[in-house]
Structures are given as structure tokens and as C-alpha cells.
Design a protein around this motif. Structure first.
Motif, PDB file in Angstrom:
ATOM      1  N   ALA A 341     -16.381  -4.568 -29.373  1.00 20.24           N
ATOM      2  CA  ALA A 341     -15.887  -5.317 -28.214  1.00 20.24           C
ATOM      3  C   ALA A 341     -15.094  -6.555 -28.626  1.00 20.24           C
ATOM      4  O   ALA A 341     -14.421  -7.166 -27.803  1.00 20.24           O
ATOM      5  CB  ALA A 341     -17.059  -5.713 -27.308  1.00 20.24           C
ATOM      6  N   GLY A 342     -15.203  -6.927 -29.907  1.00 17.35           N
ATOM      7  CA  GLY A 342     -14.458  -8.078 -30.398  1.00 17.35           C
ATOM      8  C   GLY A 342     -15.277  -9.339 -30.548  1.00 17.35           C
ATOM      9  O   GLY A 342     -14.742 -10.449 -30.515  1.00 17.35           O
ATOM     10  N   ILE A 343     -16.593  -9.178 -30.726  1.00 17.10           N
ATOM     11  CA  ILE A 343     -17.480 -10.333 -30.914  1.00 17.10           C
ATOM     12  C   ILE A 343     -18.001 -10.324 -32.343  1.00 17.10           C
ATOM     13  O   ILE A 343     -18.499  -9.315 -32.836  1.00 17.10           O
ATOM     14  CB  ILE A 343     -18.663 -10.301 -29.925  1.00 17.10           C
ATOM     15  CG1 ILE A 343     -18.150 -10.317 -28.484  1.00 17.10           C
ATOM     16  CG2 ILE A 343     -19.598 -11.488 -30.164  1.00 17.10           C
ATOM     17  CD1 ILE A 343     -19.241 -10.161 -27.441  1.00 17.10           C
ATOM     18  N   GLY A 344     -17.880 -11.461 -33.012  1.00  9.45           N
ATOM     19  CA  GLY A 344     -18.426 -11.624 -34.359  1.00  9.45           C
ATOM     20  C   GLY A 344     -19.480 -12.706 -34.352  1.00  9.45           C
ATOM     21  O   GLY A 344     -19.449 -13.626 -33.529  1.00  9.45           O
ATOM     22  N   TYR A 345     -20.439 -12.599 -35.258  1.00 13.36           N
ATOM     23  CA  TYR A 345     -21.552 -13.566 -35.272  1.00 13.36           C
ATOM     24  C   TYR A 345     -21.954 -13.894 -36.707  1.00 13.36           C
ATOM     25  O   TYR A 345     -22.150 -12.994 -37.528  1.00 13.36           O
ATOM     26  CB  TYR A 345     -22.755 -12.979 -34.523  1.00 13.36           C
ATOM     27  CG  TYR A 345     -23.990 -13.857 -34.530  1.00 13.36           C
ATOM     28  CD1 TYR A 345     -24.021 -15.046 -33.811  1.00 13.36           C
ATOM     29  CD2 TYR A 345     -25.125 -13.493 -35.258  1.00 13.36           C
ATOM     30  CE1 TYR A 345     -25.156 -15.848 -33.814  1.00 13.36           C
ATOM     31  CE2 TYR A 345     -26.264 -14.278 -35.268  1.00 13.36           C
ATOM     32  CZ  TYR A 345     -26.279 -15.465 -34.531  1.00 13.36           C
ATOM     33  OH  TYR A 345     -27.394 -16.267 -34.545  1.00 13.36           O
ATOM     34  N   VAL A 346     -22.053 -15.183 -37.000  1.00 16.02           N
ATOM     35  CA  VAL A 346     -22.557 -15.652 -38.291  1.00 16.02           C
ATOM     36  C   VAL A 346     -23.879 -16.349 -38.035  1.00 16.02           C
ATOM     37  O   VAL A 346     -23.937 -17.375 -37.350  1.00 16.02           O
ATOM     38  CB  VAL A 346     -21.565 -16.617 -38.969  1.00 16.02           C
ATOM     39  CG1 VAL A 346     -22.149 -17.141 -40.289  1.00 16.02           C
ATOM     40  CG2 VAL A 346     -20.237 -15.928 -39.229  1.00 16.02           C
ATOM     41  N   ILE A 431     -18.622 -16.287 -33.022  1.00 16.48           N
ATOM     42  CA  ILE A 431     -19.811 -17.117 -32.822  1.00 16.48           C
ATOM     43  C   ILE A 431     -20.336 -17.559 -34.180  1.00 16.48           C
ATOM     44  O   ILE A 431     -20.665 -16.714 -35.023  1.00 16.48           O
ATOM     45  CB  ILE A 431     -20.911 -16.349 -32.059  1.00 16.48           C
ATOM     46  CG1 ILE A 431     -20.388 -15.863 -30.703  1.00 16.48           C
ATOM     47  CG2 ILE A 431     -22.144 -17.234 -31.867  1.00 16.48           C
ATOM     48  CD1 ILE A 431     -21.349 -14.943 -29.970  1.00 16.48           C
ATOM     49  N   VAL A 432     -20.395 -18.861 -34.399  1.00 19.32           N
ATOM     50  CA  VAL A 432     -20.883 -19.388 -35.676  1.00 19.32           C
ATOM     51  C   VAL A 432     -22.084 -20.294 -35.402  1.00 19.32           C
ATOM     52  O   VAL A 432     -21.982 -21.285 -34.698  1.00 19.32           O
ATOM     53  CB  VAL A 432     -19.778 -20.155 -36.440  1.00 19.32           C
ATOM     54  CG1 VAL A 432     -18.802 -19.214 -37.069  1.00 19.32           C
ATOM     55  CG2 VAL A 432     -19.034 -21.125 -35.535  1.00 19.32           C
ATOM     56  N   THR A 460     -11.254 -17.357 -30.104  1.00 21.07           N
ATOM     57  CA  THR A 460     -12.210 -18.182 -29.370  1.00 21.07           C
ATOM     58  C   THR A 460     -13.401 -18.456 -30.269  1.00 21.07           C
ATOM     59  O   THR A 460     -14.024 -17.525 -30.786  1.00 21.07           O
ATOM     60  CB  THR A 460     -12.670 -17.464 -28.090  1.00 21.07           C
ATOM     61  OG1 THR A 460     -11.529 -17.205 -27.270  1.00 21.07           O
ATOM     62  CG2 THR A 460     -13.662 -18.318 -27.321  1.00 21.07           C
ATOM     63  N   ILE A 461     -13.713 -19.732 -30.474  1.00 24.06           N
ATOM     64  CA  ILE A 461     -14.807 -20.127 -31.366  1.00 24.06           C
ATOM     65  C   ILE A 461     -15.958 -20.681 -30.538  1.00 24.06           C
ATOM     66  O   ILE A 461     -15.771 -21.613 -29.744  1.00 24.06           O
ATOM     67  CB  ILE A 461     -14.344 -21.205 -32.370  1.00 24.06           C
ATOM     68  CG1 ILE A 461     -13.024 -20.823 -33.049  1.00 24.06           C
ATOM     69  CG2 ILE A 461     -15.447 -21.476 -33.395  1.00 24.06           C
ATOM     70  CD1 ILE A 461     -13.082 -19.607 -33.907  1.00 24.06           C
ATOM     71  N   ILE A 462     -17.148 -20.105 -30.705  1.00 26.00           N
ATOM     72  CA  ILE A 462     -18.366 -20.659 -30.105  1.00 26.00           C
ATOM     73  C   ILE A 462     -19.248 -21.144 -31.245  1.00 26.00           C
ATOM     74  O   ILE A 462     -19.662 -20.355 -32.099  1.00 26.00           O
ATOM     75  CB  ILE A 462     -19.109 -19.615 -29.252  1.00 26.00           C
ATOM     76  CG1 ILE A 462     -18.218 -19.153 -28.096  1.00 26.00           C
ATOM     77  CG2 ILE A 462     -20.412 -20.187 -28.720  1.00 26.00           C
ATOM     78  CD1 ILE A 462     -18.825 -18.053 -27.251  1.00 26.00           C
ATOM     79  N   MET A 463     -19.493 -22.439 -31.266  1.00 27.51           N
ATOM     80  CA  MET A 463     -20.203 -23.064 -32.386  1.00 27.51           C
ATOM     81  C   MET A 463     -21.548 -23.619 -31.920  1.00 27.51           C
ATOM     82  O   MET A 463     -21.609 -24.450 -31.023  1.00 27.51           O
ATOM     83  CB  MET A 463     -19.337 -24.204 -32.949  1.00 27.51           C
ATOM     84  CG  MET A 463     -20.002 -24.999 -34.060  1.00 27.51           C
ATOM     85  SD  MET A 463     -19.100 -26.537 -34.428  1.00 27.51           S
ATOM     86  CE  MET A 463     -17.533 -25.890 -34.946  1.00 27.51           C
TER      87      MET A 463
END
Length: 507
Positions: A341-346, A431-432, A460-463
Motif C-alpha cells: 500500500a506504500g507504508i514503510g515502518y522503522v 513511519i520512523v 510523507t514522514i511520520i516521526m
């Protein structure tokens, strides 16, 4: 007798393909707090491991003197017998044992093979009072937060009659309140005559409590300062750590966010074990194209749980609510669907959730992107190597080779590998979670610029961050969470540390 409790002369330590320590020398006075600073991979943790016997005599060159005598340690037990203890960044407690069992584990005395448990419960209370931990000694360690577990580690060291206590990044996993309490405890230990060596990337904490500071760079001892006499500043430390002046911590934000990319409405997440308890309660937020959005709040606020549940339902027994991307409902019910879907997570927990430590750097970087690196189910090895080398160079990952096992890297370089893995999958929403935890100021600046450049490119960055200056310096908007709820929202221009804390504590 010498005024120095610890003296190191021309210490050199080699690993396959890399020299971790190169003729390092330093001295630590009795009863002082000595801080060790440097970038990730500078050799700080390796140096402390040599001193404490993790790396035995004969595996390094040079000399170490403790209490005036040259050491010949072959294990940590040897150093502990002489009054030297080390608390590593990754806590070494047994999670299923009680507090008092952890304190005395490995050095309980027996009578005819029988342990007097009542004696050790009573004896543990003395050390718990010394560190200011008001918990029942029979409490299971895994039931406590990281801050309290850190105090149990220190209590265990005190039970071994420690004279020199080494703390490796002791506040890296703590919130501001827990950090302040721990720093106060270190100062109290100094008053009791215990010498402390503290490794830390948090330069404000170093300047707050340290008497002297030594800076390492590229395995060499660069400088040693007396904090008060030399009127030491963060700028002076940064210059020595990175070899240059670092004029700005945070990059200038020039781009303006575009249309709304992600909408999360009425999102509720239930505890993985207690299925009626809400860990995230009716959270709603949005994020726009090219925007950096920060989530702040105290430990246990539900920030990480919210992000993990969005990313493939990685947390919780179930999640309810609506998730839309570009106005369309999307299915993120497992991690593969979230990636598609285009979501990445660290993850904030790079060792357990972010990396496979027994695999090499190359494999860790490519593992989430094998589809784009393969054709007809066969991985293009040359492309995989090129991409791994690219991220190694762009993120300045300090490793002799992309074929180095990830577990052999320093914590900060492991974090860079985790970031590379997510970046290679090229997510639209990145998402970091605590992206700069355990990372030095030079590497932090690089990561800030990378995130800023990604936002400028339209990502788009979610921190999620516990460092309020980081949120204020990087984000276009800040959501404040506490007790599983989003308590408020601030724009970049509105945000101050005081306002964030005030919103977090609102009923």
C-alpha cells in the motif's frame, strides 16, 4: 597511591577488517564522573568492553591499570571481583526473575547447597533504597518499565561492592523525567565515593553532570576536557566528535505540504493479551504529501502501538477504525499488504523488530525489497550489492563491508541499516519510530537532512520521538498523545516544549 582509579595506555583493538581502537589513552580520577563522547563507531563501547573484561587480556594491545595495578582480566567476573561493573546499553536482566533474584544472580551464597531466600529479599531492599526504587523485591522484572529496570541494573552493580561503574548510554531508552532521576542518582553515587564513566550522545546531560570528558573519533582519543575549567560547550564537543563545526542541527524546511495522503479515523487498538483494554482510544489524524508529522508524549502514551497497528496490525489483538490513502480505503491487515500500500515502518526496537542480527548488512537492507530486486523469483545479486553499497555510502554506515554481520556494528550504525531497509522499499508514507535513538549528533544531522530531503521529494514522514527539540526542529505539525488518546495538535510555529508538555498532561 595514584589519584587515578583507571589509566589506559596506548590501547589498540582490532576486529576482522577494521581497527576499532587505535592507541587510545585516558585517565579517570577517583570519585569523579567521566564522560566518553564520540560518533557511532568511534570505539566507545569497545573501549569499555576491553576495560571490563568482555574482551580478555591478549585480545588487544596496550595496558589497562585499575587501582594502580595492571589488569589481566579474562572475563567480566574477574573485573567485578575487583570492584568494576559495566551496565550495557541493552539491559542484561533476566525478564522472568524477580528484582532480588536479578540483583544477586551469579553471586548468591549457599549453606549446604541451600539458598536463604529471606536473607536476599531483605538484603535487596538496602540496594533498592540506595537507587531510589520503591518496588517489592519479589516483582518480576518484565512487569516494570525500562527506567526501573535500569535502576535494578545499578542496584545489582552496587551489590557487588562496585568502585568504578561504567554506564553505556544509560538514558537512551528513558523519557525526560526518568533521565533526570537517573542523572540525579549518578550524582548521588559520586557523593558516596563511586567513580562513574558515562557514555552518552546526549551532550546536554554530559555537560550537566560530568567532571571531565574524553572525545573519541575513528578509534583515537582526540581530546580530554575539564568541564568547568575549560568552560566546555556542546559546540566544542561536536567539533571534536565530527572533526568539523556543525552549524545547524536541523535543516531548513522550505517546501509546503500538499494534499492529504493519509487519513486515520476513530482508530482504536486493543491490548494483545487483555482484549478489552484499549491501548489506543479513538485516535484520528491526517498527514499530507511532503509533510513531516511528529507524534510526542510520555512513555506509554500509545504512540508506538498506534503506528505498529497501522503497519500491518503489528500490535494488538485487534484494531478498529478507518484508514484511507488518497481518499480510498486500504487494507493493511498484514505487513506485506502495508508495504504494498506504500507504508514503510522503522521500529524503535532495532535489535528485536528492525534487524536480523545474524545476517549481513546487505541482506538486512534488501530483505523488504526482494520483489523489486528480483526477476522471475531470482534475486539480481549485482543489483542487491549496488543498492546496499549506495545506502552504505549515503548514510555513512561504518562497516568494513556490506558482508559484515549486522550484530558486529555499533548501535547507531545498526539504526542506519534499519533506515536503509525501509528507504529501499521506497514507501509513500515513511513511519520512523525514534529514528535517532542512540545516534550521535553528526549522524543525527545526516538523518535529519535525509528525512527533510524525502519530504521535499514528496514523501510523507511520520516521526515518533521522545526528544521534544527534535519534534519542534523537524516537524510541520505535532500531535501530542497520552493515555492512548491524541490530546492535541500544534503547528510548527505554535510548538514549544512547554506547550507540548501542557497538552500531554491535560485531562
Amino acid at each position: 597511591m595514584s589519584e587515578y582509579i583507571l589509566e589506559i595506555e596506548n590501547l589498540t583493538k582490532d576486529f576482522p577488517g577494521v581497527r576499532a581502537l587505535d592507541h587510545v589513552s585516558l585517565r579517570v580520577r577517583k570519585g569523579e564522573i567521566h564522560s566518553l563522547c564520540g560518533e557511532n563507531g568511534a570505539g566507545k563501547s569497545t573501549l569499555m568492553s576491553v576495560i571490563s573484561g568482555v574482551y580478555p587480556k591478549g585480545s588487544y594491545e596496550g595496558k589497562v591499570f585499575f587501582k594502580g595495578k595492571e589488569t589481566h582480566y579474562h572475563s567480566v567476573k574477574d573485573s567485578e571481583k575487583e570492584g568494576l561493573a559495566i551496565i550495557h546499553q541493552e539491559l542484561a536482566l533476566s525478564p522472568y526473575l524477580s528484582i532480588y533474584e536479578n540483583i544477586f544472580l551469579g553471586h548468591m551464597r549457599t549453606s549446604l547447597g541451600i539458598i536463604n531466600w529471606d536473607y536476599y529479599i531483605k538484603e535487596s531492599q538496602k540496594y533498592l533504597e540506595q537507587v531510589g526504587l520503591r518496588e517489592n523485591p519479589a516483582t518480576i522484572v518484565s512487569k516494570m518499565g525500562v527506567g526501573k529496570q535500569q535502576l535494578v541494573e545499578i542496584a545489582r552493580a552496587l551489590s557487588k561492592k562496585v568502585e568504578l561503574l561504567i554506564l553505556d548510554e544509560p538514558t537512551s531508552s528513558l523519557n525526560d523525567d526518568e533521565s533526570e532521576k537517573l542523572l540525579k542518582l549518578i550524582l548521588e553515587l559520586k557523593q558516596q565515593g563511586i567513580t562513574c564513566i558515562m557514555i552518552s550522545h546526549k551532550l546536554n546531560e554530559v555537560l550537566e553532570i560530568a567532571d571531565t570528558v574524553t572525545v573519541l573519533r575513528d578509534g583515537k582519543s582526540i581530546s580530554t576536557y575539564d568541564v568547568k575549567k575549560d568552560k566546555l560547550t556542546e559546540a566544542m564537543l561536536i567539533r571534536d566528535m565530527v572533526g568539523r563545526d556543525l552549524t545547524t542541527r536541523f535543516p531548513e524546511r522550505k517546501n509546503k505540504p500538499g494534499e492529504v495522503i493519509l487519513e486515520v479515523k476513530n482508530w482504536t487498538v486493543y491490548h494483545p493479551d487483555y482484549h478489552t483494554i484499549k491501548v489506543v482510544d479513538n485516535a484520528s489524524f491526517y498527514a499530507r504529501k511532503g509533510e513531516i508529522v511528529a507524534f510526542c508524549g510520555p512513555m506509554g502514551a500509545g504512540r508506538t502501538e498506534l503506528m505498529m497497528s497501522i503497519y500491518g496490525r503489528s500490535y494488538g489483538s485487534r484494531a478498529e477504525g478507518e484508514l484511507r490513502m488518497r481518499g480510498q480505503k486500504v487494507d493493511t491487515s498484514d505487513t506485506r499488504k502495508a508495504i504494498e500500500a506504500g507504508i514503510g515502518y522503522v521500529s524503535e526496537d532495532r535489535k528485536n523488530l528492525g534487524l536480523i542480527l545474524i545476517q549481513d548488512v546487505k541482506s538486512n537492507i534488501s530483505i523488504s525489497s526482494l520483489n523489486k530486486l528480483s526477476k522471475v523469483g531470482v534475486v539480481n545479486s549485482s543489483l542487491e550489492i549496488r543498492e546496499a553499497e549506495r545506502f552504505k555510502n549515503e548514510l555513512r554506515i561504518k562497516t568494513p563491508s556490506i558482508h559484515q554481520l549486522t550484530r558486529n556494528l555499533s548501535g547507531g550504525n545498526q539504526q542506519k541499516v534499519a533506515l536503509s531497509r525501509c528507504m529501499l522499499s521506497d514507501p509513500e508514507i515513511f513511519i520512523v519510530d525514534e529514528p535517532t535513538r542512540g545516534i550521535d549528533v553528526g549522524a543525527k544531522s545526516e538523518i535529519y537532512h535525509i528525512l527533510n530531503d524525502m519530504a521535499a521529494y514528496g514523501k510523507t514522514i511520520i516521526m515518533v520521538t521522545s526528544e521534544l527539540p527534535e519534534a519542534i526542529g523537524m516537524a510541520d505539525r505535532i500531535y501530542v498523545m497520552n493515555e492512548g488518546r491524541i490530546k492535541g495538535e500544534l503547528t510548527r510555529d505554535e510548538a514549544t516544549q512547554e506547550k507540548i508538555m501542557h497538552i500531554a498532561l491535560l485531562n
